[in-house]
Design a protein around this motif. Structure first.
Motif, PDB file in Angstrom:
ATOM      1  N   ILE A 166      40.323  16.575  22.485  1.00 33.83           N
ATOM      2  CA  ILE A 166      40.072  17.598  21.462  1.00 33.83           C
ATOM      3  C   ILE A 166      39.101  17.130  20.383  1.00 33.83           C
ATOM      4  CG2 ILE A 166      42.192  18.930  21.770  1.00 33.83           C
ATOM      5  CD1 ILE A 166      43.513  17.349  19.585  1.00 33.83           C
ATOM      6  N   ARG A 167      38.815  15.830  20.370  1.00 37.07           N
ATOM      7  CA  ARG A 167      37.875  15.292  19.381  1.00 37.07           C
ATOM      8  C   ARG A 167      36.672  14.604  20.016  1.00 37.07           C
ATOM      9  NH1 ARG A 167      37.919  16.688  13.910  1.00 37.07           N
ATOM     10  NH2 ARG A 167      39.994  17.415  13.407  1.00 37.07           N
ATOM     11  N   GLY A 168      36.701  14.433  21.351  1.00 39.37           N
ATOM     12  CA  GLY A 168      35.563  13.849  22.032  1.00 39.37           C
ATOM     13  C   GLY A 168      35.555  12.331  22.019  1.00 39.37           C
ATOM     14  N   ASN A 169      34.486  11.762  22.546  1.00 37.84           N
ATOM     15  CA  ASN A 169      34.324  10.310  22.589  1.00 37.84           C
ATOM     16  C   ASN A 169      33.979   9.765  21.204  1.00 37.84           C
ATOM     17  OD1 ASN A 169      34.828   9.989  25.374  1.00 37.84           O
ATOM     18  ND2 ASN A 169      32.738  10.626  25.859  1.00 37.84           N
ATOM     19  N   PHE A 170      34.136   8.462  21.063  1.00 36.06           N
ATOM     20  CA  PHE A 170      33.872   7.801  19.781  1.00 36.06           C
ATOM     21  C   PHE A 170      32.390   7.895  19.428  1.00 36.06           C
ATOM     22  CE2 PHE A 170      32.874   4.212  17.055  1.00 36.06           C
ATOM     23  CZ  PHE A 170      33.914   4.234  16.144  1.00 36.06           C
ATOM     24  N   ARG A 171      32.104   8.332  18.212  1.00 35.33           N
ATOM     25  CA  ARG A 171      30.724   8.357  17.725  1.00 35.33           C
ATOM     26  C   ARG A 171      30.714   8.111  16.221  1.00 35.33           C
ATOM     27  NH1 ARG A 171      33.301  12.828  19.066  1.00 35.33           N
ATOM     28  NH2 ARG A 171      32.783  14.837  18.117  1.00 35.33           N
ATOM     29  N   SER A 172      29.938   7.117  15.839  1.00 31.14           N
ATOM     30  CA  SER A 172      29.880   6.681  14.443  1.00 31.14           C
ATOM     31  C   SER A 172      28.958   7.586  13.635  1.00 31.14           C
ATOM     32  CB  SER A 172      29.356   5.242  14.362  1.00 31.14           C
ATOM     33  OG  SER A 172      30.163   4.366  15.120  1.00 31.14           O
ATOM     34  N   VAL A 173      29.306   7.761  12.380  1.00 35.40           N
ATOM     35  CA  VAL A 173      28.420   8.450  11.442  1.00 35.40           C
ATOM     36  C   VAL A 173      27.367   7.437  10.981  1.00 35.40           C
ATOM     37  CG1 VAL A 173      28.285   9.661   9.228  1.00 35.40           C
ATOM     38  CG2 VAL A 173      30.311   9.942  10.687  1.00 35.40           C
ATOM     39  N   PRO A 174      26.085   7.807  10.990  1.00 31.23           N
ATOM     40  CA  PRO A 174      25.042   6.858  10.567  1.00 31.23           C
ATOM     41  C   PRO A 174      25.329   6.254   9.187  1.00 31.23           C
ATOM     42  CG  PRO A 174      24.039   8.802  11.542  1.00 31.23           C
ATOM     43  CD  PRO A 174      25.511   9.094  11.432  1.00 31.23           C
ATOM     44  N   MET A 175      25.013   4.981   9.045  1.00 27.55           N
ATOM     45  CA  MET A 175      25.351   4.253   7.828  1.00 27.55           C
ATOM     46  C   MET A 175      24.713   4.863   6.582  1.00 27.55           C
ATOM     47  SD  MET A 175      25.391   0.075   7.425  1.00 27.55           S
ATOM     48  CE  MET A 175      25.990  -0.155   9.095  1.00 27.55           C
ATOM     49  N   GLU A 176      23.462   5.295   6.694  1.00 31.85           N
ATOM     50  CA  GLU A 176      22.786   5.859   5.519  1.00 31.85           C
ATOM     51  C   GLU A 176      23.472   7.145   5.042  1.00 31.85           C
ATOM     52  OE1 GLU A 176      20.394   7.034   9.243  1.00 31.85           O
ATOM     53  OE2 GLU A 176      21.403   5.245   8.445  1.00 31.85           O
ATOM     54  N   LYS A 177      24.001   7.910   5.980  1.00 28.60           N
ATOM     55  CA  LYS A 177      24.731   9.136   5.620  1.00 28.60           C
ATOM     56  C   LYS A 177      26.013   8.781   4.863  1.00 28.60           C
ATOM     57  CE  LYS A 177      26.448  13.486   6.270  1.00 28.60           C
ATOM     58  NZ  LYS A 177      27.759  13.394   5.637  1.00 28.60           N
ATOM     59  N   LEU A 178      26.711   7.744   5.309  1.00 30.12           N
ATOM     60  CA  LEU A 178      27.959   7.328   4.661  1.00 30.12           C
ATOM     61  C   LEU A 178      27.698   6.758   3.267  1.00 30.12           C
ATOM     62  CD1 LEU A 178      29.744   5.676   7.717  1.00 30.12           C
ATOM     63  CD2 LEU A 178      30.331   7.854   6.631  1.00 30.12           C
ATOM     64  N   ILE A 179      26.639   5.989   3.115  1.00 32.68           N
ATOM     65  CA  ILE A 179      26.310   5.425   1.794  1.00 32.68           C
ATOM     66  C   ILE A 179      25.990   6.559   0.823  1.00 32.68           C
ATOM     67  CG2 ILE A 179      24.742   3.937   0.521  1.00 32.68           C
ATOM     68  CD1 ILE A 179      26.692   2.487   2.464  1.00 32.68           C
ATOM     69  N   LYS A 180      25.229   7.550   1.282  1.00 35.40           N
ATOM     70  CA  LYS A 180      24.894   8.704   0.441  1.00 35.40           C
ATOM     71  C   LYS A 180      26.156   9.464   0.041  1.00 35.40           C
ATOM     72  CE  LYS A 180      21.876  12.809   0.410  1.00 35.40           C
ATOM     73  NZ  LYS A 180      22.853  13.886   0.268  1.00 35.40           N
ATOM     74  N   GLU A 181      27.035   9.700   1.008  1.00 39.38           N
ATOM     75  CA  GLU A 181      28.271  10.439   0.719  1.00 39.38           C
ATOM     76  C   GLU A 181      29.161   9.663  -0.244  1.00 39.38           C
ATOM     77  OE1 GLU A 181      32.065  12.468   3.102  1.00 39.38           O
ATOM     78  OE2 GLU A 181      30.409  11.592   4.236  1.00 39.38           O
ATOM     79  N   ALA A 182      29.280   8.357  -0.011  1.00 39.71           N
ATOM     80  CA  ALA A 182      30.114   7.530  -0.886  1.00 39.71           C
ATOM     81  C   ALA A 182      29.546   7.481  -2.308  1.00 39.71           C
ATOM     82  CB  ALA A 182      30.229   6.118  -0.315  1.00 39.71           C
ATOM     83  N   THR A 183      28.236   7.444  -2.436  1.00 33.12           N
ATOM     84  CA  THR A 183      27.601   7.443  -3.756  1.00 33.12           C
ATOM     85  C   THR A 183      27.883   8.754  -4.479  1.00 33.12           C
ATOM     86  OG1 THR A 183      25.846   5.987  -2.916  1.00 33.12           O
ATOM     87  CG2 THR A 183      25.407   7.159  -4.964  1.00 33.12           C
ATOM     88  N   GLU A 184      27.809   9.867  -3.760  1.00 33.28           N
ATOM     89  CA  GLU A 184      28.124  11.169  -4.349  1.00 33.28           C
ATOM     90  C   GLU A 184      29.590  11.235  -4.787  1.00 33.28           C
ATOM     91  OE1 GLU A 184      27.067  14.000  -1.373  1.00 33.28           O
ATOM     92  OE2 GLU A 184      24.917  13.939  -1.841  1.00 33.28           O
ATOM     93  N   LEU A 185      30.468  10.660  -3.986  1.00 30.63           N
ATOM     94  CA  LEU A 185      31.888  10.634  -4.351  1.00 30.63           C
ATOM     95  C   LEU A 185      32.096   9.811  -5.630  1.00 30.63           C
ATOM     96  CD1 LEU A 185      33.475  10.140  -0.809  1.00 30.63           C
ATOM     97  CD2 LEU A 185      33.652  12.191  -2.234  1.00 30.63           C
TER      98      LEU A 185
END
Length: 441
Positions: A166-185
């Motif tokens: 129901i969630r599919g195979n493992f796939r990572s979120v790109p690091m730059e996207k995570l850094i941007k999201e964490a900075t916004e948080l």
């Protein structure tokens, strides 16, 4: 237009809900928490185990009544139950106007418009897609902590688990996207980041050719405003040296790991499709404790798995007694259709499952109570969660405790504190799973 949004299930699901809330807020919808005031209801569902599935179905049925007897004009179902049972939902609950699967939740605003226009809307996209949006999430955790989902799906295919389907195979979120999201948080006031995925320790292996959680952590530690970083859902077989060293060296990373082991009997671990043996589990735990002496290890277990004998149960009891986990939860095995374990012989009666669960938790309680007593006199940094009504007392968490699953510390003081504040506290007493403390001036 008023929307009531109900998020069920795990913290990974909650991140999806917060993304949907952000998308709806951008379109000008107003969020309400009273069903009577809602024009639209969105339910983000879970179906990981039987009880979660039942809760999701019951919630949909309850909201369907408001569509018949109230002002509710549209009912939308998203998430895991929607992905797995979309046709059954539409057939059995005709009040449902739209169904969005686990990779199409970013289309929530379009789904609302279509539902209000009277057009059915069903989207179940490719499970290997990775839904992403630039819209800022609407944080629902109080603002001082937030979950950061670093990957989607799972490749492990444990025999009891439906998640890959129901969630599919493992796939990572790109690091730059995570850094941007964490900075916004952090810009929104978040001080504790809690990293989640079906499996966090494998982060980056698919994108960068090697496990890269340690690299992500070092970059997250550089974000101003973030004080604590906590890691959940680390598969023990994927723990690696660079990760241990990063946790050890970076001051912002809590010395806390969630390490779901599920069992300790080699025969049951094999039947579960797990990739570790009891000796390997002991080795990983010993290594973590040797490298990081004050580390808190949380784990989860499944009791009553098909074929589990009394000897297997006793072996698990002995393992818990020996390992003395700091935090531990026990689930009774829940047979899920379309999983190999559901059709295995030697299914265990519910009464035996529950008896074994009670025995495991009773043993763990003794361990935790003793550990809590040993904390008296210790000085700890505490994140304040809120004030107790009508009392000069606050409730908080130490690095040892993840929100909503672990213990709390109660601090009596006349000083005024705010949620998200950090305070130095001396432990003065223990209340089973919780602690009592006093502010250190």
């Amino acid at each position: 237009m008023n929307i009531i949004f109900i998020s069920l299930g795990c913290d990974k699901n909650l991140v999806d809900s917060e993304v949907m809330l952000g998308l709806l807020a951008k379109e000008g919808y107003r969020m309400v928490d009273d069903e009577v005031e809602a024009d639209v209801a969105v339910i983000n569902t879970c179906c990981f185990i039987h009880d979660a599935k039942e809760e999701s179905i019951q919630t949909i049925l309850e909201m369907a009544q408001y569509k018949e007897n109230g002002r509710l004009k549209a009912l939308i179902v998203t998430g895991c139950l929607a992905q797995r049972y979309q046709q059954e939902i539409l057939t059995e609950i005709p009040e449902v106007d739209a169904v969005l699967g686990t990779t199409s939740f970013t289309e929530i605003a379009d789904a609302v418009k279509e539902a209000l226009a009277g057009n059915g809307h069903v989207r179940l996209d490719d499970l290997d897609a990775l839904p992403m949006t630039e819209v800022r999430r609407l944080i629902t955790t109080g603002g001082h902590f937030a979950y950061l989902k670093i990957a989607e799906g799972c490749d492990k295919h444990c025999t009891y688990c439906i998640i890959p389907k129901i969630r599919g195979n493992f796939r990572s979120v790109p690091m730059e996207k995570l850094i941007k999201e964490a900075t916004e948080l952090a810009d929104q006031g978040v001080k504790e980041l809690i990293l989640v995925a079906q499996e966090t320790t494998l982060y980056g292996a698919d994108l960068y050719g090697e496990k890269s959680l340690h690299q992500l952590l070092r970059k997250l530690c550089k974000i101003e405003g973030i004080r604590w970083i906590r890691i959940l859902y680390c598969y023990p077989e994927e723990i690696y040296d660079d990760l241990i060293q990063t946790i050890k060296e970076e001051k912002k990373i809590c010395h806390y790991l969630d390490l779901p082991i599920q069992h300790a009997s080699d025969s049951i671990l094999k039947r579960m499709g797990r990739k570790t043996t009891k000796d390997q589990l002991k080795s990983v735990i010993s290594r973590l404790r040797a490298e990081i002496p004050d580390i808190v290890i949380r784990t989860t277990l499944i009791t009553g798995f098909p074929g589990e004998t009394q000897e297997d149960h006793e072996e698990l009891m002995e393992f818990i007694d020996e390992m003395e986990f700091d935090r531990l939860g026990v689930f009774t095995y829940s047979p899920e259709e379309d999983t190999p374990a559901a059709s295995m012989p030697e299914q265990i009666p519910e009464e035996i499952k529950e008896d074994r669960q009670a025995e495991l938790m009773e043993l763990q309680q003794d361990i935790v109570f003793e550990q809590a007593e040993d904390m008296i006199g210790r000085e700890l940094l505490v994140m304040i969660e809120g004030k107790l009504a009508d009392e000069n007392a606050y409730v908080g968490r130490t690095y040892k405790d993840a929100p909503n699953v672990d213990g709390l510390i109660f601090i009596h003081t006349d000083e005024e504190l705010m949620s998200g504040d950090f305070a130095k506290v001396r432990v003065t007493g223990a209340l089973e799973y919780d602690l009592i403390g006093e502010l250190i001036s």
